[in-house]
Design a protein around this motif. Sequence first.
Motif, short mmCIF file in Angstrom:
data_model
loop_
_atom_site.label_atom_id
_atom_site.label_comp_id
_atom_site.label_asym_id
_atom_site.label_seq_id
_atom_site.Cartn_x
_atom_site.Cartn_y
_atom_site.Cartn_z
N VAL A 44 0.86 -1.18 0.00
CA VAL A 44 0.00 0.00 0.00
C VAL A 44 0.90 1.24 0.00
O VAL A 44 2.10 1.15 0.20
CB VAL A 44 -0.94 0.04 1.23
CG1 VAL A 44 -1.93 -1.07 1.16
CG2 VAL A 44 -0.14 0.01 2.50
N ALA A 62 -5.82 5.44 1.90
CA ALA A 62 -6.66 4.34 2.37
C ALA A 62 -7.81 4.94 3.15
O ALA A 62 -7.68 6.02 3.74
CB ALA A 62 -5.86 3.40 3.27
N ALA A 114 -7.95 1.00 -0.50
CA ALA A 114 -6.61 1.58 -0.56
C ALA A 114 -6.21 1.74 -2.01
O ALA A 114 -6.60 0.94 -2.86
CB ALA A 114 -5.61 0.69 0.17
#
Lengths: 829, 528
Positions: free
Chosen positions: A156, A163, A174
Amino acid sequence: MVEMEIRMVHLGGSKINFREPVITHDSRFLLCAAGESVNVYSTSTEEYVHDLQGHTDLVTGVVLNPSNHLQVYSCSADGTVRLWDFTDAILIKTFIIGYPIYSIYVSEKHEGVVFLVVPMANYKSSELFQLVAVHLPHSGDQEVEARELSAVLCDVSPHPGAASFGREGEYIAAVKGLQLEVFFFKKQKSYRFSLKSGMKKGAKNAFTCVSCHPKEDCIATGHEDGKIRMWRNFNQKKEYTYSTLHWHHGAVNTLCFTPEGTNLLSGGIESVLVHWHYTQENQKDFLPRLGAAITHIAVSPDGSLFSTSHSDNKITIIQSCVKVSAVIQGLVKGDGVWTNLIIDPRSKALVLNGKPGHLQFYSLHRDKQLYNLDIVQQEYIHEEGLDQFEVVKAAFDARGDWLATVEERRKKGAELEINLKLWAYDKLTQSFVLNTTVTAPHEDQITAMFFSPSPETTMLVTTSLDGHFKAWVLADHSDANEGFWECDFVGGYHLLKPGCCSFSADGSLLSVGFQEVVTVWSPASWELLTTLSQPPGAIRDLCFGRLSCSKYLLGASTKNQLCCWNLLTCSLEWSTPMDVSLLQTDPLSENMAAFCSQSGSSDLFVFKPSEPRPLYSQKALCTGKVQHAVFAPRDQMLESCEERTQWLNRSQLYFFTQHMDLLTFSTKTEEDRLLASSKQLMVDDSVAVTPFYLLLGKHRGQQLEKQEALTNPMAERTQLPQGSIAIKELLHTPAHVLPSASFLCAMFVRSLLISSSSAREEKEHEEGEMEREKEEEDSEGEADPRLGESAAWGPPEEFGAPALIKAQERELRKVKTFDHSWLSSLLDC
Amino acid sequence: MASFKSTKIPIYPKLGEKVTPDTLYWKNYKAPVQIKEFGAVTSIDFSSLAPHNYAVTASTRIHIYGPFSTEPVKTFTRFKDTAYSGKFRSDGQLLVAGCEDSVVRLFDVSGKVALRVFKGHTKGVHVTDFTSDCYHILTGSDDYTCRLWDIPNSTELTSYKEHTDYVRCAITSKLNRDIFITGSYDHTLRVFDARVEKSVMTMDHSQPVESVLLYPSEGLLVSAGGRYVKVWDLLKGGQPLVSLKNHHKTVTCLSLSSNGQRLLSASLDRHVKIYNTTNYKVVHNFDYAASILSLALAPDDESIVVGMTNGVLSIKHRKSSEEKREMAGKQRMQPVYRIFVKGRNYVPKKDDFLVSKPVKSHLAKYDKQLKKFNISKALDTALESWRRNKNPEITVAVMKELDRRGTLKNALAGRAEQNLSLLLKFLIGNVVDPRFTPVLVTATEMILDIYQAVVGQSSVVDRQLVCLQELVEREVDYQQDLLEVLGMLDTLFAASLPRKEVPCPGSSRPNGLAEGCLGAPGPQLQSA
């Protein structure tokens, strides 16, 4: 303690726009991450209330505790999550995660769980991050280890806007690069949706931020090319749909839904807060000209207040999307401080580049921005890749009556636009008013600008790369009500380019450095008096000595030379091989500070031109070159007699490191004094001082005293350990002025030790009482926690008995003391 | 939310003279009335009597004009040759004039035939004047003599033969009937006393003297000759006070303003210069079409009359204060909209609470468009004809603002023929103005870039483009010429400046010490 005398100290001015701020439930406070602490501001008065201190590294996120709205979680790069009571600034708990944390998310549905973005365990060095869920263990301890991480999403973005929790915390979305990933907690399954790179039509599809609708299944994503996509029906892999909203012309920096989900707020580089209506997306409201690019938007839980963080270290609080109600402004630290650091002689404020086209006046004592002075006075167009006017030089005259600024706009393939502006101080408005604008004062960049320090004439000298230096004077026009500035003299030397100039302290001499040659002029007659040169190497910095050293002229050249000329003999007094990057004179003493860059770090030497030995030197001050420094005069002179700290008596040295941290030097005595003053300010705020309190408080105080006298017949308290002052100091000194923890540790431990010789006797002497008292205190102190715990594991009767016994004991003792006093009074009779 | 910052219109300094009380005073004259005479106007004299008629001597005539008439009130034509120096007596009753035929004639202002004829000079008489007691006449002639004549007897009283060249100017003292001063082409000024045989004072002007003038106090004497105007102090025995060299051709005439504070000099270089008599600085300057031979000021500076070599008499009347007020009144009538005045003139009473409303600042039309990012419309608004013609700086400022926003090209693009020709017209008019050149050159380049594909489709635009090209070529030539001149001037200046040695230690002395400069900075520092 010798090393303690002078130490480097971080001065405020931390970034308050680093992470999204949090507005509390009652909308009274705004919390934002600021360096290593969390600052609490009042939303109505925009004043700083207090800060939450404890983290040892950059705070990377602040969120409200979903289960208790008076508590807040903060995460930091030091690998801890801390729970705070923000109203009283009390640290409740510390959870040790063990990895640097980049952002934090919480949801009401997941109680006792925080979601953190941490680096992937196996690739510690690389730039891969994962979203993990951490169950915060329930335990009574202050410090809790919480090392059970369960990965939710891999790979991520560390950006906190990338997110977001969906409706009632059922899923988390995300974004990274060209991919949107939605993780459903129920199904424990994630869907990925990706976009084409779309580079064909110049559109950049990369995601920048995401926000989920709080009531419906809808995800809004922002993109590089300024588009906002509303994703729906994403709980199947195939049948998702999205609609596109396009208003921004730059990247969408941040998105935020209001708590009811009726509106979507978006912001970007245009510095316009766009207010989209959720169901009718073609309807939108704007709040334009907020000052700088919007980096974060936060909404209060009741939706009445919005706050926008801006790239110029500013937080704006907006009331119901129509009115800016408060502006919290920190020290603006742009990409460059072209103006160098200057001290305003009137307000003693630090003056440097602020917002684009502005000068900011920053109070060093109050750590607060006083005001911004608009220099360019043009509408700022928020667009990338546009050449803007920048304030590149600024100078104050000796009394602070005049301010000169140079603004510059360099356009590719076109002429340089330069304006010289002169501002007069207006006593009525307490601000500077534009007096004269000189368009194109020079044909090329202005390299230096200084006012003559002599009180008789107001004269400004500018040097430019066009090979000239010009003197500007205030022309007297009896018929006009206000004088204006005009050029008095144009000088040059063999068509060389002047790089620096300096006035002597009384303004009788002007030295201009023309590459390798230093020319000395008399400003009264504009005669070239002499030339000095010390090849090789062009002169980079010139400084006249002050007070008793006014016969010296110092020059730093590019070829690692620091030269000092004696102006009486016109000869070189001394020179040393030093790569001086910056030379600064103290306006109140003979001292000079030279910053040298050596093998990647900077050294500082403070010296008098007349003495061979430096007064103070500090190797490896910080990494990188020090480009900006200034001596700020103190309000009150310090009276330190020690040789090493004497140079700090009259003024304080501030400087910017390469990473734009504002640092200064401070002495121990000074900090002691600061501490004392802060102690004075501390009021016992547990009870408000009311007439009732004065009446009753006195009474109670007497009672207390009595009680104390009763309980301790000897009227003696246990002596605190000797080091307690140091501990107190440690606890009360603001965290940003404390030295490193490793250093403090040794001091702390030493303070805990009781010196062996004197204390032992005392101890033996008082042992009896002490023991008794300790017992008592212990039982009293532990009463509360035991109350809770005992209720859990034992019948209450067990607890009741000892308490009764204690009360009886006390009663007994009372009688005893009463008897004693009665007896003694009898004896006296 | 900051308010929109309007486009900055730079204020350009007005080139030329500064506005001083003097320029205001001397500019406060109406447009000149021009009257054509038969020949060069050699002399103008105002009568000191009430309507202040003035006698204009030109060719073989003397015309007398009333203060506001353009036709002569009276004409004296009984001259056999060119007449010179028609002068009124201080009571305004008599007029005397010299003539090229050496005869001096005295006229009654109301009559036509000469009352007296004075014969004795052997050559033309260029200058005549009355003495202050009104009974004598002073004449100066090309036969190098100056003579005094008695009016009642029409006899010659004395003749002074001290000058060695033509006597072309003379003035009698207003305070003493016996004193007079003459100026001659032999470069001298002589002060005579009628009671003694010889001149009492001689001053050397070192140029042929064309005109002399006495201050009202008669302590100072002004003489003009060659390019110089010189002031002499008579009380100090003719000591020269100042020498002014502000004309570049012969100064022909001098005059004092009514209050004696300003001195006027007229010259063949077609200028009238006005000096402050305290510091002798030029405070104002008038330009005329031809070389000026004569100049006179009406009492109270009501009018300035100038006679020129081409026979044109130019009369400027002072603007009366009433007229000025009328003009101002007209301007004050401007706000005709009732809404502007409504409630504005209400004076709050004593007990009224005054609630002031914040003044709403109105944005200019082009700023409104700029605020909305309507760039083409903003440029269109700025190019409106009245704005373009009256305040080209606004149009240029808007262009500059668009350029700063990086959108000038977009704003210039996509224009039809009519619109484009408008733009080109503006460019042709202003591109060579040094104030606007930097901005307009970029705009011109952009226009050429944008529209080069369509060149040749419209005759109007093509013609304008050719015109623009010629203009630019001409300007380039000018610039080149100017650079050459500048180079020449630089050499001249460099040669004329005294060469000053600056102590400069050579690189051979690395310690930067130069023995030669030891003395120079030392005292400087000590005094500091």
